[in-house]
Design a protein around this motif. Sequence first.
Motif, short mmCIF file in Angstrom:
data_model
loop_
_atom_site.label_atom_id
_atom_site.label_comp_id
_atom_site.label_asym_id
_atom_site.label_seq_id
_atom_site.Cartn_x
_atom_site.Cartn_y
_atom_site.Cartn_z
N UNK A 55 0.80 -1.21 0.00
CA UNK A 55 0.00 0.00 0.00
C UNK A 55 0.83 1.26 0.00
N UNK A 56 2.08 1.19 -0.50
CA UNK A 56 2.95 2.37 -0.53
C UNK A 56 3.91 2.23 -1.71
N UNK A 57 4.57 3.32 -2.12
CA UNK A 57 5.53 3.24 -3.21
C UNK A 57 6.70 2.30 -2.89
N UNK A 58 7.17 1.62 -3.92
CA UNK A 58 8.32 0.73 -3.81
C UNK A 58 9.39 1.25 -4.77
N UNK A 59 10.61 1.41 -4.27
CA UNK A 59 11.70 1.95 -5.09
C UNK A 59 12.89 1.01 -5.02
N UNK A 60 13.46 0.69 -6.18
CA UNK A 60 14.69 -0.11 -6.26
C UNK A 60 15.79 0.80 -6.77
N UNK A 61 16.91 0.84 -6.05
CA UNK A 61 18.03 1.71 -6.43
C UNK A 61 19.33 0.92 -6.47
N UNK A 62 20.32 1.51 -7.14
CA UNK A 62 21.66 0.93 -7.05
C UNK A 62 22.38 1.57 -5.87
N UNK A 63 23.65 1.26 -5.70
CA UNK A 63 24.38 1.74 -4.52
C UNK A 63 24.62 3.25 -4.56
N UNK A 64 24.48 3.87 -5.74
CA UNK A 64 24.66 5.31 -5.86
C UNK A 64 23.33 6.06 -5.74
N UNK A 65 22.31 5.36 -5.24
CA UNK A 65 20.97 5.93 -5.04
C UNK A 65 20.24 6.21 -6.35
N UNK A 66 20.76 5.75 -7.47
CA UNK A 66 20.08 5.95 -8.75
C UNK A 66 18.90 5.00 -8.83
N UNK A 67 17.74 5.53 -9.16
CA UNK A 67 16.52 4.73 -9.20
C UNK A 67 16.52 3.84 -10.43
N UNK A 68 16.34 2.53 -10.21
CA UNK A 68 16.29 1.57 -11.30
C UNK A 68 14.88 1.17 -11.65
N UNK A 69 13.98 1.17 -10.67
CA UNK A 69 12.59 0.76 -10.92
C UNK A 69 11.72 1.27 -9.78
N UNK A 70 10.45 1.48 -10.09
CA UNK A 70 9.48 1.93 -9.08
C UNK A 70 8.16 1.23 -9.31
N UNK A 71 7.32 1.26 -8.28
CA UNK A 71 5.97 0.73 -8.40
C UNK A 71 5.09 1.43 -7.37
N UNK A 72 3.81 1.44 -7.62
CA UNK A 72 2.88 2.08 -6.71
C UNK A 72 2.02 3.10 -7.42
N UNK A 73 1.17 3.73 -6.67
CA UNK A 73 0.31 4.77 -7.24
C UNK A 73 1.19 5.88 -7.82
N UNK A 74 0.89 6.27 -9.07
CA UNK A 74 1.77 7.19 -9.79
C UNK A 74 2.03 8.49 -9.03
N UNK A 75 0.96 9.09 -8.50
CA UNK A 75 1.13 10.37 -7.79
C UNK A 75 2.02 10.20 -6.56
N UNK A 76 1.84 9.10 -5.83
CA UNK A 76 2.64 8.85 -4.63
C UNK A 76 4.10 8.60 -5.00
N UNK A 77 4.33 7.86 -6.08
CA UNK A 77 5.71 7.60 -6.53
C UNK A 77 6.38 8.91 -6.93
N UNK A 78 5.65 9.76 -7.66
CA UNK A 78 6.24 11.04 -8.08
C UNK A 78 6.59 11.90 -6.87
N UNK A 79 5.77 11.87 -5.83
CA UNK A 79 6.07 12.63 -4.62
C UNK A 79 7.38 12.15 -3.99
N UNK A 80 7.58 10.85 -4.01
CA UNK A 80 8.80 10.28 -3.42
C UNK A 80 10.02 10.63 -4.27
N UNK A 81 9.86 10.58 -5.60
CA UNK A 81 11.00 10.77 -6.49
C UNK A 81 11.36 12.24 -6.70
#
Length: 517
Positions: A174-200
């Motif tokens: 029920x919340x955004x999911x973010x996968x990153x590499x060790x440099x904090x670069x986002x590789x993939x996301x999932x979740x409600x689009x608006x909530x993901x955009x707020x996080x990113x």
Amino acid sequence: MTTALEPALSVRQILTLERVLAGEPEVVAGAGQLDRPVRWVHVAEAADVGVMLTGGEMVLTTGVLLVGDEGAQAEYIRSLHRAEAAAVVLGLGRAFPAPPGVMRRAAERCGLPMVVLHRPFPFAELTEEVQSRLVRRKFAAVSLSEAVRTTLTALITSGAPLQRLLDEVAQHSGCPVVVTNLAHRVLATAGERAAVDDVLRDWERIARQAGGREGDGWVRAELAGRGERWGRLTLCGYRGDAAAGRLLADRAAEAVVLHRMLGPLSRSWEELSARSLLTDLVGGVVPARQLLPRARAAGLPVNRRTFVPLVVRDAEPASLESLLRRLGLAGLVAELADGATAVLLSLAPDQDAEGLAAHFAARLRADPQAGACVVAAAAARTDWDDVPAGLSEARHVADAVADSAHALDLPPVVRLRDVHLRGLVRLLRDDPHVQSFAERELDGLLCAADGDLLSVLRTYLATGRNKSRTAQLHHVSRPALYRRLEAIQARLGVDLDDFEQAASVHIALLAHDAQHH
């Protein structure tokens, strides 16, 4: 569907239980710490109870062994604080008819919630009530964990893409999911689009500020395989039970690692992430403004930048990425389709966009492994919202010269002004009138079994009706070429020496080629 559990029982919630209310509870110290989670309820009369605790317990006592010894009373509270107890509940009675001042003051100094019960209360009822609730919650968390593991394993074995796995995790959490590499670069996301955009929106600052600690629903799990840590999965703003969130993140991380180990190794996740972003930009289905957080999180500088959209044909994405690094240019590279690779350069305002694009193309063409690649470019954009149109223009230019680049005198960087009629025809290729025109003009050759005549016609017209050049490119003698040109004219019923008729056939051939590529 959200299967996240409610937060763990807190001291405050336990004090609102019907059985507890019957004892007329009163908070006499530590009122600001009532939201502490309670891991267990422990009944103890021993003065040294602190050594028996492991943290998170609500301790119930009558204080019978502490009567008359204020030093022991104060030490009792301090030992509970050192053991990180959640709270202490004192039943008033013969031992203490009123809240003992020494214990109350010590609890206030330690920030330990202290509750007194004004009416006789069977501690067994409270322990039974709370323990049963905690056990049920723990069982629910384990059940959730196993259900998620089963679902994700089934998706992996069925060959589902990574995005499908993450969508499932986001649905359960029920919340955004973010996968990153060790440099904090986002590789993939999932979740409600608006909530993901707020996080990113400000991802790098948030990720680095949060560091390794967890709180406010941020639950992290390391991604590692074959003894090497390579990334991190984060549940962003998880509102369920902390234990359930920990298990859910761990199960999700296990699935992501397994998916990576079993999946194809032809493309890195960084490349797949860039491909997804650039494909969405080129497609124009998602507004560019909505993709800005993803671009920023993917490591592309976007504030006060100049963007140069490029599309390269017949070059490996890996070699393009390597060239960007060698030239010290910021950008994203992603293979699109049909041998086309998009390159989005991000330049500082004082950098020469056209000069750097030309330098990039020259260095690429000088690479023996790059071959005769075509670099198409659109005009530089200073507004992110204009980037999709720029990428589409560059793709259009690259496609327009794809079939006959060998016969054209092209500059190192091909632009819209260089494709002339060929570009216009390609834009109109899906028009039924254009399709009908091409079929009508070329009918005599399209129905013929000899496809070589169509190839000769294409080269002859592309070289400006240069017979010597056409014969050379097709490795035939001039007399043999003349016979083929006569056959072409006979089948089409045209005179290729007539400019208007030759132009009509040329336009029809361009339209035919555009429709079939």
